[in-house]
Design a protein around this motif. Structure first.
Motif, PDB file in Angstrom:
ATOM      1  N   LYS A   1       0.836  -1.196   0.000  1.00 51.59           N
ATOM      2  CA  LYS A   1       0.000   0.000   0.000  1.00 51.59           C
ATOM      3  C   LYS A   1       0.875   1.251   0.000  1.00 51.59           C
ATOM      4  O   LYS A   1       2.067   1.205   0.317  1.00 51.59           O
ATOM      5  CB  LYS A   1      -0.898   0.041   1.249  1.00 51.59           C
ATOM      6  CG  LYS A   1      -1.766  -1.183   1.468  1.00 51.59           C
ATOM      7  CD  LYS A   1      -2.923  -1.232   0.500  1.00 51.59           C
ATOM      8  CE  LYS A   1      -3.845  -2.418   0.820  1.00 51.59           C
ATOM      9  NZ  LYS A   1      -4.946  -2.536  -0.160  1.00 51.59           N
ATOM     10  N   LEU A   2       0.255   2.373  -0.357  1.00 47.02           N
ATOM     11  CA  LEU A   2       0.858   3.683  -0.165  1.00 47.02           C
ATOM     12  C   LEU A   2       0.173   4.352   1.016  1.00 47.02           C
ATOM     13  O   LEU A   2      -1.058   4.401   1.081  1.00 47.02           O
ATOM     14  CB  LEU A   2       0.705   4.544  -1.426  1.00 47.02           C
ATOM     15  CG  LEU A   2       1.486   4.073  -2.654  1.00 47.02           C
ATOM     16  CD1 LEU A   2       1.144   4.916  -3.863  1.00 47.02           C
ATOM     17  CD2 LEU A   2       2.988   4.090  -2.393  1.00 47.02           C
ATOM     18  N   ARG A   3       0.980   4.843   1.931  1.00 46.90           N
ATOM     19  CA  ARG A   3       0.440   5.502   3.122  1.00 46.90           C
ATOM     20  C   ARG A   3       0.770   6.988   3.046  1.00 46.90           C
ATOM     21  O   ARG A   3       1.941   7.369   2.998  1.00 46.90           O
ATOM     22  CB  ARG A   3       1.020   4.888   4.386  1.00 46.90           C
ATOM     23  CG  ARG A   3       0.481   5.511   5.663  1.00 46.90           C
ATOM     24  CD  ARG A   3       1.031   4.800   6.893  1.00 46.90           C
ATOM     25  NE  ARG A   3       0.476   5.373   8.108  1.00 46.90           N
ATOM     26  CZ  ARG A   3       0.785   4.926   9.332  1.00 46.90           C
ATOM     27  NH1 ARG A   3       1.632   3.915   9.480  1.00 46.90           N
ATOM     28  NH2 ARG A   3       0.242   5.493  10.396  1.00 46.90           N
ATOM     29  N   LEU A   4      -0.260   7.813   3.013  1.00 50.27           N
ATOM     30  CA  LEU A   4      -0.098   9.252   2.923  1.00 50.27           C
ATOM     31  C   LEU A   4      -0.571   9.912   4.216  1.00 50.27           C
ATOM     32  O   LEU A   4      -1.656   9.595   4.714  1.00 50.27           O
ATOM     33  CB  LEU A   4      -0.919   9.829   1.765  1.00 50.27           C
ATOM     34  CG  LEU A   4      -0.481   9.539   0.333  1.00 50.27           C
ATOM     35  CD1 LEU A   4      -0.757   8.092  -0.069  1.00 50.27           C
ATOM     36  CD2 LEU A   4      -1.182  10.485  -0.637  1.00 50.27           C
ATOM     37  N   LEU A   5       0.253  10.798   4.748  1.00 56.32           N
ATOM     38  CA  LEU A   5      -0.168  11.632   5.871  1.00 56.32           C
ATOM     39  C   LEU A   5      -0.435  13.025   5.314  1.00 56.32           C
ATOM     40  O   LEU A   5       0.480  13.672   4.772  1.00 56.32           O
ATOM     41  CB  LEU A   5       0.912  11.686   6.952  1.00 56.32           C
ATOM     42  CG  LEU A   5       0.576  12.565   8.167  1.00 56.32           C
ATOM     43  CD1 LEU A   5      -0.634  12.007   8.915  1.00 56.32           C
ATOM     44  CD2 LEU A   5       1.781  12.671   9.101  1.00 56.32           C
ATOM     45  N   LEU A   6      -1.679  13.470   5.415  1.00 53.22           N
ATOM     46  CA  LEU A   6      -2.058  14.767   4.882  1.00 53.22           C
ATOM     47  C   LEU A   6      -1.826  15.873   5.907  1.00 53.22           C
ATOM     48  O   LEU A   6      -1.665  15.608   7.102  1.00 53.22           O
ATOM     49  CB  LEU A   6      -3.530  14.743   4.464  1.00 53.22           C
ATOM     50  CG  LEU A   6      -3.932  13.648   3.458  1.00 53.22           C
ATOM     51  CD1 LEU A   6      -5.390  13.818   3.046  1.00 53.22           C
ATOM     52  CD2 LEU A   6      -3.019  13.648   2.238  1.00 53.22           C
ATOM     53  N   SER A   7      -1.808  17.109   5.411  1.00 58.33           N
ATOM     54  CA  SER A   7      -1.489  18.254   6.267  1.00 58.33           C
ATOM     55  C   SER A   7      -2.514  18.468   7.372  1.00 58.33           C
ATOM     56  O   SER A   7      -2.205  19.085   8.399  1.00 58.33           O
ATOM     57  CB  SER A   7      -1.376  19.529   5.422  1.00 58.33           C
ATOM     58  OG  SER A   7      -2.544  19.715   4.632  1.00 58.33           O
ATOM     59  N   ASP A   8      -3.729  17.944   7.191  1.00 56.84           N
ATOM     60  CA  ASP A   8      -4.743  18.082   8.256  1.00 56.84           C
ATOM     61  C   ASP A   8      -4.707  16.918   9.243  1.00 56.84           C
ATOM     62  O   ASP A   8      -5.575  16.790  10.108  1.00 56.84           O
ATOM     63  CB  ASP A   8      -6.139  18.209   7.650  1.00 56.84           C
ATOM     64  CG  ASP A   8      -6.568  16.962   6.873  1.00 56.84           C
ATOM     65  OD1 ASP A   8      -5.776  15.981   6.807  1.00 56.84           O
ATOM     66  OD2 ASP A   8      -7.684  16.966   6.324  1.00 56.84           O
ATOM     67  N   GLY A   9      -3.688  16.036   9.113  1.00 58.22           N
ATOM     68  CA  GLY A   9      -3.535  14.907  10.020  1.00 58.22           C
ATOM     69  C   GLY A   9      -4.218  13.637   9.573  1.00 58.22           C
ATOM     70  O   GLY A   9      -4.095  12.594  10.234  1.00 58.22           O
ATOM     71  N   THR A  10      -4.895  13.669   8.428  1.00 62.84           N
ATOM     72  CA  THR A  10      -5.586  12.475   7.923  1.00 62.84           C
ATOM     73  C   THR A  10      -4.570  11.447   7.426  1.00 62.84           C
ATOM     74  O   THR A  10      -3.616  11.782   6.718  1.00 62.84           O
ATOM     75  CB  THR A  10      -6.538  12.844   6.766  1.00 62.84           C
ATOM     76  OG1 THR A  10      -7.460  13.830   7.211  1.00 62.84           O
ATOM     77  CG2 THR A  10      -7.299  11.612   6.284  1.00 62.84           C
ATOM     78  N   ASP A  11      -4.774  10.191   7.827  1.00 64.56           N
ATOM     79  CA  ASP A  11      -3.927   9.064   7.393  1.00 64.56           C
ATOM     80  C   ASP A  11      -4.666   8.328   6.280  1.00 64.56           C
ATOM     81  O   ASP A  11      -5.716   7.736   6.515  1.00 64.56           O
ATOM     82  CB  ASP A  11      -3.657   8.139   8.581  1.00 64.56           C
ATOM     83  CG  ASP A  11      -2.606   7.078   8.270  1.00 64.56           C
ATOM     84  OD1 ASP A  11      -2.216   6.954   7.093  1.00 64.56           O
ATOM     85  OD2 ASP A  11      -2.191   6.369   9.201  1.00 64.56           O
ATOM     86  N   VAL A  12      -4.115   8.373   5.059  1.00 62.88           N
ATOM     87  CA  VAL A  12      -4.782   7.790   3.896  1.00 62.88           C
ATOM     88  C   VAL A  12      -4.010   6.578   3.414  1.00 62.88           C
ATOM     89  O   VAL A  12      -2.781   6.633   3.268  1.00 62.88           O
ATOM     90  CB  VAL A  12      -4.902   8.830   2.751  1.00 62.88           C
ATOM     91  CG1 VAL A  12      -5.538   8.194   1.513  1.00 62.88           C
ATOM     92  CG2 VAL A  12      -5.694  10.037   3.209  1.00 62.88           C
ATOM     93  N   ARG A  13      -4.693   5.462   3.186  1.00 64.77           N
ATOM     94  CA  ARG A  13      -4.086   4.260   2.600  1.00 64.77           C
ATOM     95  C   ARG A  13      -4.660   4.056   1.198  1.00 64.77           C
ATOM     96  O   ARG A  13      -5.881   4.005   1.024  1.00 64.77           O
ATOM     97  CB  ARG A  13      -4.380   3.035   3.464  1.00 64.77           C
ATOM     98  CG  ARG A  13      -3.963   3.139   4.921  1.00 64.77           C
ATOM     99  CD  ARG A  13      -2.459   3.193   5.088  1.00 64.77           C
ATOM    100  NE  ARG A  13      -2.095   3.310   6.486  1.00 64.77           N
ATOM    101  CZ  ARG A  13      -1.733   2.280   7.256  1.00 64.77           C
ATOM    102  NH1 ARG A  13      -1.729   1.059   6.744  1.00 64.77           N
ATOM    103  NH2 ARG A  13      -1.395   2.461   8.519  1.00 64.77           N
ATOM    104  N   LEU A  14      -3.759   3.897   0.198  1.00 62.98           N
ATOM    105  CA  LEU A  14      -4.163   3.671  -1.180  1.00 62.98           C
ATOM    106  C   LEU A  14      -3.408   2.478  -1.741  1.00 62.98           C
ATOM    107  O   LEU A  14      -2.266   2.201  -1.323  1.00 62.98           O
ATOM    108  CB  LEU A  14      -3.849   4.912  -2.035  1.00 62.98           C
ATOM    109  CG  LEU A  14      -4.586   6.205  -1.678  1.00 62.98           C
ATOM    110  CD1 LEU A  14      -4.007   7.374  -2.471  1.00 62.98           C
ATOM    111  CD2 LEU A  14      -6.082   6.065  -1.939  1.00 62.98           C
ATOM    112  N   PRO A  15      -3.977   1.763  -2.703  1.00 65.50           N
ATOM    113  CA  PRO A  15      -3.234   0.672  -3.331  1.00 65.50           C
ATOM    114  C   PRO A  15      -2.028   1.211  -4.089  1.00 65.50           C
ATOM    115  O   PRO A  15      -2.105   2.291  -4.698  1.00 65.50           O
ATOM    116  CB  PRO A  15      -4.267   0.050  -4.288  1.00 65.50           C
ATOM    117  CG  PRO A  15      -5.276   1.115  -4.520  1.00 65.50           C
ATOM    118  CD  PRO A  15      -5.340   1.915  -3.254  1.00 65.50           C
ATOM    119  N   ASN A  16      -0.918   0.495  -4.026  1.00 70.20           N
ATOM    120  CA  ASN A  16       0.288   0.897  -4.753  1.00 70.20           C
ATOM    121  C   ASN A  16       0.139   0.423  -6.202  1.00 70.20           C
ATOM    122  O   ASN A  16       0.776  -0.523  -6.639  1.00 70.20           O
ATOM    123  CB  ASN A  16       1.533   0.307  -4.097  1.00 70.20           C
ATOM    124  CG  ASN A  16       2.814   0.930  -4.620  1.00 70.20           C
ATOM    125  OD1 ASN A  16       2.797   1.712  -5.565  1.00 70.20           O
ATOM    126  ND2 ASN A  16       3.935   0.579  -3.992  1.00 70.20           N
TER     127      ASN A  16
END
Length: 283
Positions: free
Chosen positions: A226-241
């Motif tokens: 997976k790709l794990r993104l931490l957004l500037s508002d603190g949201t932790d997003v998981r997306l398929p790689n």
């Protein structure tokens, strides 16, 4: 000839089947790992392999010796480090090894050599009962390798030890392997297995659920990547790689919302969790 050859080993305690047809082998000079949580059957298997238990079914050969009827000669070929096996509390470090040196008719110079090798020579006059857990672990390893075995069995050799002692024991294990010793390691520590072992077997409820080189096993389960993104508002997003995530990532990038981005490749822990629904760290 394989250093270790285990064929279709089953074992029962009463009506409970704790090993369910285990087949494994290891070449001379290989480190093989048996990885599983507490209660998976690791200690039972190692006791069968070393002749402490007789299997309900199946066979084990060590250096060509049939372990269903082990002779005294085979124990000159193997060393064991299991729990507090072979440590006498009221003897010093030196005298613990002297006892075994006398049994094996080993020259006293070897005792000094082994104590220096594990970093205990300066502490040779300490009573075993006074040793820290890390020092005790090194004494147990010294006893196991005193007679220069061809096959070494290590049951959770670094469990509960501090990182510095763990690193030292790992270095000693690698040195033994480089000198041609076959090492059979049981552990629930995935990092330890990945660092040390050429091949590992994942054991769950008495069955081997996966086997191979650590990196090879993880590649087989790359669908977990997976790709794990931490957004500037603190949201932790998981997306398929994968390609289908490209547009979403592009949108985040253009809006300047990404703080960090990481790829989360599968490891042995996540592979084991997928296969069994359990963690390797479960008690």
């Amino acid at each position: 000839m394989k250093a270790i050859a285990i064929e279709r080993v089953r074992h029962h305690f009463g009506e409970k089947e704790v090993l369910k047809g285990i087949t494994l082998s290891a070449d001379q000079g290989e480190i093989i790992g048996l990885l599983g949580p507490s209660g998976a059957g690791k200690t039972t298997l190692i006791k069968i392999i070393t002749g402490q238990l007789t299997p309900s079914e199946g066979s084990v050969l060590l250096a060509g010796y049939d372990m269903s009827h082990p002779s005294g000669e085979v124990y000159r070929e193997i060393g064991m480090m299991m729990d507090d096996f072979g440590v006498y509390e009221r003897l010093t470090c030196y005298d613990n090894l002297k006892l075994y040196a006398d049994i094996y008719r080993i020259d006293a110079d070897r005792i000094r050599e082994v104590l220096e090798w594990v970093g205990l020579y300066e502490d040779r006059k300490y009573l075993a009962e006074k040793l820290s857990k890390g020092m005790r672990g090194r004494l147990m390893l010294a006893r196991a390798v005193l007679h220069q075995p061809k096959i070494l069995f290590l049951d959770e050799p670094t469990s509960g030890l501090d990182p510095a002692t763990t690193r030292r024991i790992h270095d000693l294990i690698r040195q033994m392997q480089q000198d041609g010793t076959t090492v059979f390691l049981t552990t629930h520590n995935m990092t330890e297995a990945e660092k040390l072992c050429k091949h590992i077997a994942l054991l769950h409820e008495g069955s081997i659920v996966e086997y191979g080189e650590p990196k090879e096993i993880c590649r087989r389960y790359n669908h977990q990547n997976k790709l794990r993104l931490l957004l500037s508002d603190g949201t932790d997003v998981r997306l398929p790689n994968a390609r289908e995530a490209a547009e979403q990532i592009k949108e985040y990038l253009l809006s300047g919302r990404i703080e960090t981005i990481h790829s989360t490749e599968p490891d042995l822990e996540s592979v084991f969790m997928e296969l069994t629904g359990r963690s390797l760290q479960d008690d």
